[in-house]
Design a protein around this motif. Sequence first.
Motif, PDB file in Angstrom:
ATOM      1  N   VAL A   1       0.866  -1.169   0.000  1.00 19.00           N
ATOM      2  CA  VAL A   1       0.000   0.000   0.000  1.00 19.00           C
ATOM      3  C   VAL A   1       0.909   1.227   0.000  1.00 19.00           C
ATOM      4  O   VAL A   1       1.846   1.306   0.802  1.00 19.00           O
ATOM      5  CB  VAL A   1      -0.910   0.024   1.241  1.00 19.00           C
ATOM      6  N   CYS A   2       0.643   2.161  -0.922  1.00 20.37           N
ATOM      7  CA  CYS A   2       1.476   3.366  -0.981  1.00 20.37           C
ATOM      8  C   CYS A   2       0.736   4.502  -1.665  1.00 20.37           C
ATOM      9  O   CYS A   2      -0.325   4.294  -2.252  1.00 20.37           O
ATOM     10  CB  CYS A   2       2.790   3.091  -1.699  1.00 20.37           C
ATOM     11  N   ARG A   3       1.344   5.677  -1.619  1.00 22.11           N
ATOM     12  CA  ARG A   3       0.849   6.823  -2.373  1.00 22.11           C
ATOM     13  C   ARG A   3       1.383   6.698  -3.799  1.00 22.11           C
ATOM     14  O   ARG A   3       2.334   5.964  -4.071  1.00 22.11           O
ATOM     15  CB  ARG A   3       1.372   8.136  -1.778  1.00 22.11           C
ATOM     16  N   ALA A   4       0.787   7.454  -4.708  1.00 19.29           N
ATOM     17  CA  ALA A   4       1.250   7.454  -6.100  1.00 19.29           C
ATOM     18  C   ALA A   4       2.707   7.881  -6.183  1.00 19.29           C
ATOM     19  O   ALA A   4       3.462   7.363  -7.022  1.00 19.29           O
ATOM     20  CB  ALA A   4       0.367   8.379  -6.933  1.00 19.29           C
ATOM     21  N   GLU A   5       3.144   8.780  -5.318  1.00 18.15           N
ATOM     22  CA  GLU A   5       4.512   9.279  -5.337  1.00 18.15           C
ATOM     23  C   GLU A   5       5.542   8.173  -5.111  1.00 18.15           C
ATOM     24  O   GLU A   5       6.659   8.254  -5.617  1.00 18.15           O
ATOM     25  CB  GLU A   5       4.726  10.366  -4.272  1.00 18.15           C
ATOM     26  N   GLU A   6       5.203   7.176  -4.329  1.00 21.30           N
ATOM     27  CA  GLU A   6       6.164   6.107  -4.022  1.00 21.30           C
ATOM     28  C   GLU A   6       6.090   4.931  -4.990  1.00 21.30           C
ATOM     29  O   GLU A   6       7.016   4.117  -5.040  1.00 21.30           O
ATOM     30  CB  GLU A   6       5.955   5.598  -2.587  1.00 21.30           C
ATOM     31  N   HIS A   7       5.022   4.822  -5.756  1.00 21.42           N
ATOM     32  CA  HIS A   7       4.849   3.679  -6.654  1.00 21.42           C
ATOM     33  C   HIS A   7       6.039   3.495  -7.595  1.00 21.42           C
ATOM     34  O   HIS A   7       6.547   2.390  -7.773  1.00 21.42           O
ATOM     35  CB  HIS A   7       3.542   3.817  -7.441  1.00 21.42           C
ATOM     36  N   ALA A   8       6.513   4.566  -8.199  1.00 25.02           N
ATOM     37  CA  ALA A   8       7.622   4.471  -9.167  1.00 25.02           C
ATOM     38  C   ALA A   8       8.940   4.071  -8.504  1.00 25.02           C
ATOM     39  O   ALA A   8       9.845   3.586  -9.193  1.00 25.02           O
ATOM     40  CB  ALA A   8       7.796   5.809  -9.882  1.00 25.02           C
ATOM     41  N   HIS A   9       9.054   4.245  -7.204  1.00 30.85           N
ATOM     42  CA  HIS A   9      10.295   3.894  -6.510  1.00 30.85           C
ATOM     43  C   HIS A   9      10.367   2.417  -6.128  1.00 30.85           C
ATOM     44  O   HIS A   9      11.425   1.914  -5.770  1.00 30.85           O
ATOM     45  CB  HIS A   9      10.466   4.762  -5.260  1.00 30.85           C
ATOM     46  N   LEU A  10       9.230   1.731  -6.206  1.00 33.24           N
ATOM     47  CA  LEU A  10       9.219   0.302  -5.869  1.00 33.24           C
ATOM     48  C   LEU A  10      10.022  -0.500  -6.889  1.00 33.24           C
ATOM     49  O   LEU A  10      10.085  -0.134  -8.063  1.00 33.24           O
ATOM     50  CB  LEU A  10       7.784  -0.224  -5.861  1.00 33.24           C
ATOM     51  N   PRO A  11      10.588  -1.623  -6.470  1.00 29.27           N
ATOM     52  CA  PRO A  11      11.208  -2.524  -7.441  1.00 29.27           C
ATOM     53  C   PRO A  11      10.158  -2.976  -8.453  1.00 29.27           C
ATOM     54  O   PRO A  11       8.979  -3.135  -8.113  1.00 29.27           O
ATOM     55  CB  PRO A  11      11.673  -3.706  -6.580  1.00 29.27           C
ATOM     56  N   ALA A  12      10.566  -3.190  -9.688  1.00 27.84           N
ATOM     57  CA  ALA A  12       9.641  -3.591 -10.749  1.00 27.84           C
ATOM     58  C   ALA A  12       8.842  -4.829 -10.357  1.00 27.84           C
ATOM     59  O   ALA A  12       7.656  -4.941 -10.678  1.00 27.84           O
ATOM     60  CB  ALA A  12      10.401  -3.822 -12.048  1.00 27.84           C
TER      61      ALA A  12
END
Length: 138
Positions: free
Chosen positions: A104-115
């Motif tokens: 669970v995350c904000r949109a801002e953190e989604h791109a920082h997650l591992p693929a």
Amino acid sequence: MGWSPMIFKFADGGEEPVPLDPASIRAVLEPHEVGDPRLTAGTGKDGGLEFWVRASDGSEAEIFADARCIAVHRPHAGAVWDIVAELVSRLGAVVFDPSGGGVVCRAEEHAHLPASMRDDVTVIEMTGEALEVALTGS
């Protein structure tokens, strides 16, 4: 056995969590601390921090933090989730759902997650109510 959502921070799609800012952790949690203040000093074997936080409505959680992870142990329903959501937002972190294995995350953190983690994500506005519903369904 307790239920413990885990908080991690990722950067630039890296596979390993990055260090968390202890000053931010303290800034969010210390105003709500009701446990032994000596435990928040990071004096444990691993230098970790321990908090027992209580929200204005009486809901509580035990929170344990080390350099790269925060465990929110046995959070009650209620305003304690506002404290957790503030912590997650301040850190720019994500929450792992211990029961479903999702994130669970904000949109801002989604791109920082591992693929490898980006497909099983619930993106929310990081409020206490939204986080509680995303993790508990209630």
